[in-house]
Design a protein around this motif. Sequence first.
Motif, PDB file in Angstrom:
ATOM      1  N   ARG A  72      13.172  20.722  13.245  1.00  0.00           N
ATOM      2  CA  ARG A  72      14.094  21.373  14.171  1.00  0.00           C
ATOM      3  C   ARG A  72      13.433  21.458  15.535  1.00  0.00           C
ATOM      4  NH1 ARG A  72      16.297  27.118  13.073  1.00  0.00           N
ATOM      5  NH2 ARG A  72      18.034  27.219  14.548  1.00  0.00           N
ATOM      6  N   LEU A  77      18.697  24.316  18.477  1.00  0.00           N
ATOM      7  CA  LEU A  77      18.585  25.773  18.365  1.00  0.00           C
ATOM      8  C   LEU A  77      19.947  26.475  18.449  1.00  0.00           C
ATOM      9  CD1 LEU A  77      16.433  27.884  17.964  1.00  0.00           C
ATOM     10  CD2 LEU A  77      16.064  27.936  20.435  1.00  0.00           C
ATOM     11  N   ALA A  78      20.814  25.961  19.282  1.00  0.00           N
ATOM     12  CA  ALA A  78      22.141  26.579  19.421  1.00  0.00           C
ATOM     13  C   ALA A  78      22.922  26.398  18.115  1.00  0.00           C
ATOM     14  CB  ALA A  78      22.893  25.951  20.584  1.00  0.00           C
ATOM     15  N   GLY A  79      23.915  27.227  17.922  1.00  0.00           N
ATOM     16  CA  GLY A  79      24.721  27.156  16.709  1.00  0.00           C
ATOM     17  C   GLY A  79      25.556  25.885  16.672  1.00  0.00           C
ATOM     18  N   HIS A  85      21.656  30.508  20.676  1.00  0.00           N
ATOM     19  CA  HIS A  85      20.850  31.302  19.742  1.00  0.00           C
ATOM     20  C   HIS A  85      20.486  32.608  20.458  1.00  0.00           C
ATOM     21  CE1 HIS A  85      17.247  32.398  17.428  1.00  0.00           C
ATOM     22  NE2 HIS A  85      17.674  31.573  16.486  1.00  0.00           N
ATOM     23  N   GLN A  88      17.830  32.203  23.004  1.00  0.00           N
ATOM     24  CA  GLN A  88      18.183  31.558  24.279  1.00  0.00           C
ATOM     25  C   GLN A  88      18.815  32.571  25.213  1.00  0.00           C
ATOM     26  OE1 GLN A  88      20.393  28.444  22.225  1.00  0.00           O
ATOM     27  NE2 GLN A  88      18.991  26.885  23.036  1.00  0.00           N
ATOM     28  N   ALA A 111      11.684  31.196  16.962  1.00  0.00           N
ATOM     29  CA  ALA A 111      12.794  30.914  16.046  1.00  0.00           C
ATOM     30  C   ALA A 111      12.271  30.806  14.615  1.00  0.00           C
ATOM     31  CB  ALA A 111      13.505  29.621  16.464  1.00  0.00           C
ATOM     32  N   ASP A 115      13.290  33.315  11.554  1.00  0.00           N
ATOM     33  CA  ASP A 115      13.879  32.803  10.316  1.00  0.00           C
ATOM     34  C   ASP A 115      13.149  33.379   9.102  1.00  0.00           C
ATOM     35  OD1 ASP A 115      15.704  31.375  11.685  1.00  0.00           O
ATOM     36  OD2 ASP A 115      14.705  29.426  11.463  1.00  0.00           O
ATOM     37  N   HIS A 153      19.357  39.730  16.805  1.00  0.00           N
ATOM     38  CA  HIS A 153      19.451  38.947  15.589  1.00  0.00           C
ATOM     39  C   HIS A 153      19.741  39.870  14.411  1.00  0.00           C
ATOM     40  CE1 HIS A 153      18.777  35.022  13.915  1.00  0.00           C
ATOM     41  NE2 HIS A 153      17.879  35.437  13.044  1.00  0.00           N
TER      42      HIS A 153
ATOM     43  N   THR B  15      18.080  24.802  26.511  1.00  0.00           N
ATOM     44  CA  THR B  15      18.714  24.021  25.446  1.00  0.00           C
ATOM     45  C   THR B  15      18.079  22.647  25.288  1.00  0.00           C
ATOM     46  OG1 THR B  15      20.355  23.218  27.028  1.00  0.00           O
ATOM     47  CG2 THR B  15      20.954  25.155  25.727  1.00  0.00           C
TER      48      THR B  15
END
Lengths: 164, 739
Positions: A72, A77-79, A85, A88, A111, A115, A153, B15
């Motif tokens: 990853r 990282l974004a959904g 996320h 971010q 991240a 997790d 989160h 990003t």
Amino acid sequence: MKITLTVNDAAYPLDVEPRRVLADALRDDCGLTGTHLGCEQGVCGACTVLVDGEAVRSCLMLAVQCDGVPIRTVEGLAGPGGEPHPLQRAFSAERGLQCGFCTPGFLMLAAGALDHDPRLGDEEVADLVRSNLCRCTGYEPIRRAITRAARDHQNGQEGRHRSV
Amino acid sequence: MVDRWLRREDERLLTGAGRFVADLRVDGRLDAVFVRSEVAHGVLREVDCSAARETPGVAGAWSAADLPGLPPMPGGEPAREWPALVEDRVRYPGEALAVVLGDDRYHAEDGAARVRTRIDPLPAVVTARDAAADSVALFDGLSNVALRGEAGSPIAGEVWERAAVVVESRYRQQLLMPSPMECRTILCVPEGDRLTVWSGHQAPHRLRSELAALLDRPEESVRVVVPDTGGAFGSKSAVFPEFIVVAWLAVRLGRPVRWVEDRRESLLVATRGRGQDQHVRLAADADGRLLAYELTVEADVGAYPHLGVAFPMQTAWMATGPYTTPLVHATVRSVLTNTMITYPYRGAGRPEATSPLERTMDVLARRLDLDPAELRRRNLIPPELFPYRTPTGRTYDSGDHPAALDLALRTLGYDGWRAEQARRRADPAALPVGIGLSCYVERSGGERGSLHDYVGVEAGEDGTVVARCGAASSGQSHSTVFPALVAETLGVEPARVRLIEGDTDELPGGVGSFGSRSAQIDGAGLQHAAGLLIEEARERAARMWDLPVEETAWSEGAVHPVRGTAAMGLSELVKRTGPLRIDERYEADMAFPFGTHAAVVEVDPDLGTVRVLRLVAVDDCGRALDPAVVRGQAFGSIVQGLGQALYEGVPFGDDGVPLLANGLLDYLLPTYAEIPPIDLRETRTPTPRTPLGAKGAGESGCIGTPPAIVNAVADALRLDHPERLQMPLTPDVVWRAAA
Ligand code: FES
Ligand code: FES
């Protein structure tokens, strides 16, 4: 050597030399240039990605070691719908970046930690921030950002749990 | 809904969509790798690239002898030329002996490993003081001294004789590596008669004109574009030997060529900052009123004369500092040494001016048995004396230094810490604490000849506004801050304004971003240009409505008649009257930000360790365009200042080669583990030199913080001989000083 890198759920069949480091394979062969190289000696952490869920310095790992292992990077990282996320969002809100060169490394490091344990305590957050280098921000905004993301989160997850 | 991203830069950088030079993909691109000297000084006997050329994946390999006509570095002296590749003499470690181009970096490095070189070493000199003796000459038959200069007038002997106290001391401002997380980059893409140069750079227009001159082609045929840039801090503001080689080969081969410096190279051959040996004398009367100050600077400027040879003059001009000292004299000698060149690094000359003065102020306070805060208060330039002309030739624009000092003391809880210090001194088991102050004044905006920039504001038919300027951001949030300023001036939504910078095709000229000049000069320029756009809009509307201009007014992004309600927005106006674009060359005078930094440290004299318990920084940069951005800059800058005080430095072996073989494990950048609690406070004294009132920000921490920390350590140890404490204050240095 023929390998397949599985990055952010997409398969990249590659033919690489055994000496090729993961960071170069990601950046140049997969075109995922969000992962940056700041030292190529394992110190700065700008190149941090998640390999099988673990944060690694991708400048110290060979691409061939990652054949078939899920990877990853910051691009993933974004959904799925592109929603940012929590990290971010929090990095922006807390001004955890200036030039942004070190940022992908801090994001992926945090991240991975989130997790594993969404309830990151202050000491764990401090340990994370201590792991990488940033020459712009002075780190405190990065610490705030990760702390905020951990909180968001958790709230988000609890929110989800409640709504189930 | 609140915008999801606080800065416009954030979305792409968070990003993975940012685009730094190393991220750009160009077909057929070759990667350059340089073969570098492992010795600091020597005679080059042989460079043989033949085996490299046979290496798979290598497109070519060249030494200087293979590239006749390769231009040397600009800005030097004919008698002491700096060749882009070594011709016959190596003068600094890492100097490039050959270049290898490969289809990727791996293959280019394979080739580089097979280039055979032979150098007969010569003795090397790495400090200004050693080099000034001329026992080792970098250029045969010529002195190593490259420049002498002074500011102020020599001080008569009787002044020193009659003074109640004279403090004398020596200091070393060590060499520092600016160390942006992204090292230097250049990608040259030839296309037809044009050469497009992508580079993480602070001064794109200057790079364009220098490259055009070097390649002997018209300026318009070169375009320099600065994409995302991963920090710079002064280290990306010049043209470098590697840039010349890459551009030259790209043109010669008609292929894109790229150099992406790695950290190992950077620690060897990136420009370094500071590098001064200093001697000071400070005289005061019995009440602690300063009478005279003398600063002698021996500056190590590296192996070749270049633009940076004169930069130590900045230290001389700023030697007066924030005090009313009537007599100040500063002399500079810039000396060539066997090191890569020194060049501006965040603060550039002002840290080197602040540190010796502030350290000596503390020694003076101790000699006079005066509180260091009180000694400063008695000598700070009072607000009513501005504009203040210093004996070293500066005219400070504005300031309220006593207010900054008082705010720093209050924020720190100065008296409380002095009480704690006394308590610990009475307790033999307690570790000593020390309190250090540093009052500074610096210069922002630039020097004569670089106090302008090109700016533009253009209104589009669709209602959007484009702002342009000659600056180039490397993390300073220009894309957020400048549109907000233009939007505020025009009275439109910030979302309607966007910034274009860092592209030489967009403006006729530009100066760039260094010396804390972007907000002060480009910001004021953009505000001015937006004002001119409003005037032009009113004139056009007046003609259209057949009214005198005075009968029109501007508000909220629209022009309207003073009487009546009909308003016409920018988009409508452009549709009716044609393109509306203001381009200006804006110039303003330099300004002088200032402030007070304070540090509290705890020292373990047995271990030599320093724990910073608290830092307070009071900075005044006039009007802050975006206070949160300014604070971000201040904070990061303080951490770099902390690095100079305690950790960073370039040690050399006897052979003149830096002992940094383990990269960032040897050159210690501060990590989060080293960050103490830091309190930022501001005072706001706008500069009267622009209507905007912004002074430069972002270098204050490198200037104010190091002497505050060193003074605190000296205070903790109650040192009478400050010379024993030279930065960086490693445990070894502190332990020896305490012994
Ligand atoms: S680039 Fe991998 S740790 Fe620095
Ligand atoms: S934001 Fe520039 S290095 Fe961290």
